[in-house]
Enzyme design. Structure first.
Site, mmCIF file in Angstrom:
data_model
loop_
_atom_site.group_PDB
_atom_site.id
_atom_site.type_symbol
_atom_site.label_atom_id
_atom_site.label_comp_id
_atom_site.label_asym_id
_atom_site.label_seq_id
_atom_site.Cartn_x
_atom_site.Cartn_y
_atom_site.Cartn_z
ATOM 1 N N ARG A 117 0.844 -1.204 0.000
ATOM 2 C CA ARG A 117 0.000 0.000 0.000
ATOM 3 C C ARG A 117 0.875 1.249 0.000
ATOM 4 O O ARG A 117 1.862 1.332 0.732
ATOM 5 C CB ARG A 117 -0.928 0.020 1.217
ATOM 6 C CG ARG A 117 -1.920 -1.138 1.227
ATOM 7 C CD ARG A 117 -2.893 -1.064 2.369
ATOM 8 N NE ARG A 117 -3.751 -2.240 2.377
ATOM 9 C CZ ARG A 117 -4.684 -2.491 3.304
ATOM 10 N NH1 ARG A 117 -4.841 -1.640 4.299
ATOM 11 N NH2 ARG A 117 -5.424 -3.584 3.223
ATOM 12 N N ARG A 133 1.981 1.284 10.223
ATOM 13 C CA ARG A 133 1.524 1.664 8.875
ATOM 14 C C ARG A 133 2.695 1.502 7.898
ATOM 15 O O ARG A 133 3.516 2.396 7.740
ATOM 16 C CB ARG A 133 1.012 3.103 8.882
ATOM 17 C CG ARG A 133 0.071 3.457 7.745
ATOM 18 C CD ARG A 133 -0.434 4.885 7.901
ATOM 19 N NE ARG A 133 -1.218 5.053 9.107
ATOM 20 C CZ ARG A 133 -2.519 4.778 9.209
ATOM 21 N NH1 ARG A 133 -3.171 4.328 8.156
ATOM 22 N NH2 ARG A 133 -3.162 4.968 10.336
ATOM 23 N N GLU A 149 -6.825 -0.563 15.299
ATOM 24 C CA GLU A 149 -7.428 -1.512 14.361
ATOM 25 C C GLU A 149 -6.457 -2.629 13.985
ATOM 26 O O GLU A 149 -5.295 -2.378 13.664
ATOM 27 C CB GLU A 149 -7.862 -0.775 13.086
ATOM 28 C CG GLU A 149 -8.467 -1.684 12.034
ATOM 29 C CD GLU A 149 -8.491 -1.059 10.654
ATOM 30 O OE1 GLU A 149 -8.508 -1.811 9.660
ATOM 31 O OE2 GLU A 149 -8.464 0.191 10.555
ATOM 32 N N SER A 153 -10.650 -5.456 9.776
ATOM 33 C CA SER A 153 -11.949 -4.946 9.350
ATOM 34 C C SER A 153 -12.669 -6.076 8.639
ATOM 35 O O SER A 153 -12.112 -6.678 7.717
ATOM 36 C CB SER A 153 -11.793 -3.758 8.395
ATOM 37 O OG SER A 153 -11.487 -2.579 9.082
ATOM 38 N N ARG A 191 0.482 -6.142 12.608
ATOM 39 C CA ARG A 191 -0.145 -5.505 13.763
ATOM 40 C C ARG A 191 -0.352 -6.500 14.904
ATOM 41 O O ARG A 191 -0.350 -6.122 16.070
ATOM 42 C CB ARG A 191 -1.455 -4.843 13.354
ATOM 43 C CG ARG A 191 -1.224 -3.644 12.449
ATOM 44 C CD ARG A 191 -2.429 -2.740 12.341
ATOM 45 N NE ARG A 191 -2.126 -1.561 11.523
ATOM 46 C CZ ARG A 191 -2.912 -0.505 11.407
ATOM 47 N NH1 ARG A 191 -4.067 -0.468 12.040
ATOM 48 N NH2 ARG A 191 -2.561 0.518 10.644
#
Length: 428
Positions: A260, A275, A347, A350, A389
């Site tokens: 990403r 991130r 987070e 999701s 994460r």
């Protein structure tokens, strides 16, 4: 992707959905374009009928000794006019599709309304955050002190948002990924898949990454896109297919690298592994019948939660508001893990029900038993979980006062029985 026929029949619902997403109502303008498009199509059909009629009359006129020059001239003119109008119809159709493909999915009535994450609703909390008798550190502080994490040298070769893991931490990340994929395939009923990491634009369009979010993707010089998540490859495994009803549900999973660009994230989480441009994730995808999709969302979320429960990590589940949920989602649950180094939940997964939104973009359908026609499948996706994460959460929740890290019991078989991660004997 919206069905224009549905918009014609439900303009108020369409506008309400956009309003709940924080967008301006546009049914009037879309339907005006649609009206013009259909009018042009009707005109084309009439022109074609007239052309056919004139063309079929030429033989009879010739046989009767009549002059056919004016008829042939009229046929030629109609052909030219049709070519011009066909181009206008093509352009108008593309404009309508461009508008519709840029609009987010209709949010479910189960989602709270709100402009952003401040309107998210907590569903449940599981586990109690550990009380430390020392100030807990963040993961990168722990990893660097152990000599097992190096962002500075990663930046030398690749720039910001990359990290080198060494020794036991590298093995721990691998162990976490293997533990996840093993759990989902042996206990949760998912079929493991090995999927392409490079996809064409039609695949990225199918899952809603294109055209709106192209800046978030890495693109090769020959037109391929690196997947931002295995959702793209897994979901597109049914693109263009007509499935039989008894083939559903399909539950598939893949452990892959993800890439990403993190466009728009300047200044956010610049230290550590929160991130990254490159990371591993175990992705869960379900392809189901329409009436099963909301129950499947609960099931998928529970599967993802189970990983955290087995690892003994405190977390909470929140239902995202209409202003915070993803582009393709009808309803999304975020799972947020407790990070003691930051003193807050972050987070880690999701899980989203996309309804028929992606299926319509991919033309993925199924044939209900006893029916001649087909219906669009419903697609769901979720992280089961983000490996990096999860590594962060393990490091921070299992840190010790002396700087070592206790390996959770569930991961020890994947670590050769190692119970505690200590400093690297040789640093490099």
């Amino acid at each position: 992707m919206y069905d224009i026929k549905w918009i014609r029949e439900n303009p108020d619902l369409f506008d309400r959905a956009l309003t709940r997403r924080g967008l301006e109502p546009i049914s009037a303008s879309v339907l005006e374009l649609d009206k013009e498009y259909r009018s042009m199509q009707t005109s084309l059909q009439e022109m074609q009928a007239k052309r056919n009629e004139l063309s079929s009359s030429i033989g009879a006129v010739k046989k009767a000794g009549g002059d056919v020059d004016h008829i042939m001239a009229e046929v030629a003119q109609i052909k030219k006019d049709m070519t011009d109008k066909e181009e206008k119809v093509r352009v108008l159709g593309e404009n309508i599709n461009k508008i519709l493909s840029s609009l987010p999915n209709i949010p479910s009535d189960r989602c709270p309304d709100g402009p952003d994450e401040t309107a998210n609703e907590e569903v449940r909390r599981v586990g109690t955050p550990r009380e430390f008798d020392f100030k807990p550190l963040e993961h990168f502080e722990i990893g660097e002190k152990l000599g097992l994490m190096d962002s500075d040298q990663a930046a030398v070769m690749s720039g910001a948002r990359f990290t080198i893991l060494k020794g036991a931490l590298a093995r721990l990340e691998r162990a976490i990924g293997q533990f996840m994929i093993d759990t989902h395939t042996t206990q949760n009923g998912y079929t493991e898949m090995e999927v392409p990491l490079l996809v064409k634009d039609n695949a990225a369009f199918g899952t809603g990454n294109l055209p709106k979010f192209e800046e978030d993707l890495f693109k090769t010089t020959n037109g391929y896109y690196l997947i931002p998540t295995a959702e793209v490859s897994l979901t597109n495994s049914v693109a263009g297919k007509i499935l039989e009803e008894d083939q559903l549900p399909i539950r598939i999973t893949a452990l892959t690298p993800c890439f990403r660009s993190e466009a728009g994230s300047a200044g956010r989480d610049t230290r550590g592994m929160i991130r990254q441009h490159q990371f591993y994730k175990d992705e869960l995808v379900s392809i189901v019948k329409p009436e099963e999709s909301f129950n499947e969302l609960e099931r998928m979320t529970n599967c993802a939660e189970g990983i955290l429960q087995k690892l003994g990590l405190p977390y909470r589940v929140v239902c995202l508001s209409t202003g915070d949920m993803g582009f393709c989602s009808m309803q999304t649950y975020d799972i947020e893990v407790w990070l003691p180094g930051q003193g807050r939940y972050r987070e880690i997964s999701s899980c989203s029900n996309c309804g028929p939104f992606q299926a319509r973009r991919m033309n993925a359908r199924f044939r209900p038993k006893g029916q001649k026609g087909t219906e669009y499948v419903h697609t769901l996706n979720g992280s089961g979980l983000a490996v990096g994460r999860t590594l962060i959460a393990v490091i921070e929740n299992y840190q010790q006062k002396d700087g070592t890290i206790v390996v959770p019991e569930a991961l020890r078989p994947y670590m050769g029985g190692l119970e505690v991660i200590t400093a690297a004997e040789k640093r490099f």
